[in-house]
Design a protein around this motif. Structure first.
Motif, mmCIF file in Angstrom:
data_model
loop_
_atom_site.group_PDB
_atom_site.id
_atom_site.type_symbol
_atom_site.label_atom_id
_atom_site.label_comp_id
_atom_site.label_asym_id
_atom_site.label_seq_id
_atom_site.Cartn_x
_atom_site.Cartn_y
_atom_site.Cartn_z
ATOM 1 N N LEU A 1 0.829 -1.184 0.000
ATOM 2 C CA LEU A 1 0.000 0.000 0.000
ATOM 3 C C LEU A 1 0.873 1.247 0.000
ATOM 4 C CD1 LEU A 1 -2.692 -0.941 2.648
ATOM 5 C CD2 LEU A 1 -2.996 -0.850 0.205
ATOM 6 N N ARG A 2 0.291 2.310 -0.457
ATOM 7 C CA ARG A 2 1.012 3.578 -0.471
ATOM 8 C C ARG A 2 1.193 4.071 0.969
ATOM 9 N NH1 ARG A 2 1.235 6.402 -5.403
ATOM 10 N NH2 ARG A 2 1.464 8.289 -4.180
ATOM 11 N N HIS A 3 2.341 4.622 1.240
ATOM 12 C CA HIS A 3 2.640 5.093 2.587
ATOM 13 C C HIS A 3 2.808 6.604 2.634
ATOM 14 C CE1 HIS A 3 3.089 0.990 3.977
ATOM 15 N NE2 HIS A 3 3.846 0.754 2.929
ATOM 16 N N ASP A 4 2.193 7.331 1.716
ATOM 17 C CA ASP A 4 2.347 8.784 1.700
ATOM 18 C C ASP A 4 1.020 9.486 1.978
ATOM 19 O OD1 ASP A 4 1.156 8.112 -0.657
ATOM 20 O OD2 ASP A 4 2.492 9.261 -1.941
ATOM 21 N N HIS A 5 0.336 9.043 3.031
ATOM 22 C CA HIS A 5 -0.946 9.652 3.415
ATOM 23 C C HIS A 5 -0.777 11.152 3.676
ATOM 24 C CE1 HIS A 5 -3.089 6.046 3.221
ATOM 25 N NE2 HIS A 5 -3.404 5.836 4.489
ATOM 26 N N ASP A 6 0.385 11.559 4.183
ATOM 27 C CA ASP A 6 0.603 12.962 4.508
ATOM 28 C C ASP A 6 0.731 13.818 3.250
ATOM 29 O OD1 ASP A 6 0.572 12.262 7.185
ATOM 30 O OD2 ASP A 6 2.746 11.994 7.260
ATOM 31 N N SER A 7 1.430 13.307 2.244
ATOM 32 C CA SER A 7 1.669 14.077 1.021
ATOM 33 C C SER A 7 0.454 14.094 0.097
ATOM 34 C CB SER A 7 2.864 13.513 0.255
ATOM 35 O OG SER A 7 4.006 13.508 1.057
ATOM 36 N N HIS A 8 -0.156 12.945 -0.100
ATOM 37 C CA HIS A 8 -1.268 12.799 -1.038
ATOM 38 C C HIS A 8 -2.370 11.931 -0.423
ATOM 39 C CE1 HIS A 8 1.343 14.433 -4.144
ATOM 40 N NE2 HIS A 8 2.272 13.586 -3.751
ATOM 41 N N PRO A 9 -3.098 12.433 0.523
ATOM 42 C CA PRO A 9 -4.092 11.593 1.213
ATOM 43 C C PRO A 9 -5.212 11.094 0.302
ATOM 44 C CG PRO A 9 -4.347 13.879 1.870
ATOM 45 C CD PRO A 9 -3.088 13.790 1.052
ATOM 46 N N VAL A 10 -5.636 11.891 -0.658
ATOM 47 C CA VAL A 10 -6.720 11.470 -1.546
ATOM 48 C C VAL A 10 -6.264 10.310 -2.424
ATOM 49 C CG1 VAL A 10 -8.227 12.183 -3.440
ATOM 50 C CG2 VAL A 10 -7.821 13.735 -1.522
ATOM 51 N N LEU A 11 -5.064 10.431 -3.001
ATOM 52 C CA LEU A 11 -4.545 9.359 -3.847
ATOM 53 C C LEU A 11 -4.266 8.102 -3.034
ATOM 54 C CD1 LEU A 11 -2.111 11.253 -6.245
ATOM 55 C CD2 LEU A 11 -4.378 10.343 -6.744
ATOM 56 N N ALA A 12 -3.765 8.259 -1.830
ATOM 57 C CA ALA A 12 -3.487 7.110 -0.971
ATOM 58 C C ALA A 12 -4.782 6.379 -0.638
ATOM 59 C CB ALA A 12 -2.779 7.556 0.299
ATOM 60 N N ASN A 13 -5.844 7.111 -0.342
ATOM 61 C CA ASN A 13 -7.136 6.481 -0.041
ATOM 62 C C ASN A 13 -7.721 5.806 -1.274
ATOM 63 O OD1 ASN A 13 -7.123 7.172 2.655
ATOM 64 N ND2 ASN A 13 -8.198 9.099 2.322
ATOM 65 N N LEU A 14 -7.596 6.431 -2.431
ATOM 66 C CA LEU A 14 -8.075 5.838 -3.674
ATOM 67 C C LEU A 14 -7.331 4.535 -3.971
ATOM 68 C CD1 LEU A 14 -9.786 6.008 -6.272
ATOM 69 C CD2 LEU A 14 -7.908 7.328 -7.270
ATOM 70 N N TYR A 15 -6.017 4.572 -3.829
ATOM 71 C CA TYR A 15 -5.202 3.379 -4.064
ATOM 72 C C TYR A 15 -5.602 2.253 -3.110
ATOM 73 C CZ TYR A 15 -1.140 0.370 -4.584
ATOM 74 O OH TYR A 15 -0.318 -0.704 -4.796
ATOM 75 N N GLU A 16 -5.798 2.588 -1.854
ATOM 76 C CA GLU A 16 -6.191 1.589 -0.854
ATOM 77 C C GLU A 16 -7.556 0.987 -1.191
ATOM 78 O OE1 GLU A 16 -6.889 1.255 3.973
ATOM 79 O OE2 GLU A 16 -5.966 3.039 3.114
ATOM 80 N N GLY A 17 -8.496 1.820 -1.633
ATOM 81 C CA GLY A 17 -9.824 1.333 -2.012
ATOM 82 C C GLY A 17 -9.788 0.417 -3.216
ATOM 83 N N ILE A 18 -8.991 0.774 -4.208
ATOM 84 C CA ILE A 18 -8.857 -0.068 -5.400
ATOM 85 C C ILE A 18 -8.225 -1.404 -5.040
ATOM 86 C CG2 ILE A 18 -7.644 -0.295 -7.608
ATOM 87 C CD1 ILE A 18 -8.098 2.752 -7.948
ATOM 88 N N THR A 19 -7.207 -1.370 -4.188
ATOM 89 C CA THR A 19 -6.544 -2.605 -3.755
ATOM 90 C C THR A 19 -7.509 -3.510 -3.001
ATOM 91 O OG1 THR A 19 -4.444 -1.433 -3.600
ATOM 92 C CG2 THR A 19 -4.596 -3.532 -2.449
ATOM 93 N N MET A 20 -8.302 -2.937 -2.116
ATOM 94 C CA MET A 20 -9.272 -3.726 -1.344
ATOM 95 C C MET A 20 -10.343 -4.319 -2.266
ATOM 96 S SD MET A 20 -9.611 -1.263 2.013
ATOM 97 C CE MET A 20 -11.106 -2.029 2.554
ATOM 98 N N THR A 21 -10.788 -3.551 -3.249
ATOM 99 C CA THR A 21 -11.781 -4.043 -4.203
ATOM 100 C C THR A 21 -11.222 -5.206 -5.009
ATOM 101 O OG1 THR A 21 -12.781 -1.855 -4.365
ATOM 102 C CG2 THR A 21 -13.266 -3.400 -6.138
ATOM 103 N N ASN A 22 -9.974 -5.071 -5.459
ATOM 104 C CA ASN A 22 -9.330 -6.143 -6.229
ATOM 105 C C ASN A 22 -9.217 -7.421 -5.403
ATOM 106 O OD1 ASN A 22 -7.887 -7.360 -8.422
ATOM 107 N ND2 ASN A 22 -5.989 -6.960 -7.314
#
Length: 80
Positions: free
Chosen positions: A1-22
């Protein structure tokens, strides 16, 4: 998972959601005998795989898959 919640929280959350869906879809598919195939390094089988091109790969074994353009699926041991 992406570990840059501080820099890009929206992208990190989107990436996490896509990974969970997959992961959820992959589990649901597996319960119904639908499985992915065609990983890098796997032996090339012309009955299952489609080759777009061939290239010399110093890190790979001759006759193995070096790059996957589109993942394949099998249902009850039959390619779909």
């Amino acid at each position: 998972l992406r570990h840059d919640h501080d820099s890009h929280p929206v992208l990190a959350n989107l990436y996490e959601g896509i990974t969970m869906t997959n992961e959820g879809l992959t589990k649901a598919f597996a319960k119904n005998s639908l499985v992915k195939f065609g990983a890098v390094g796997e032996k090339f089988d012309p009955n299952k795989h489609e080759a777009l091109f061939e290239y010399p790969d110093p890190n790979g074994e001759v006759g193995s898959i070096g790059q996957v353009m589109k993942i394949g699926f099998m249902l009850n041991d039959r390619v779909i």
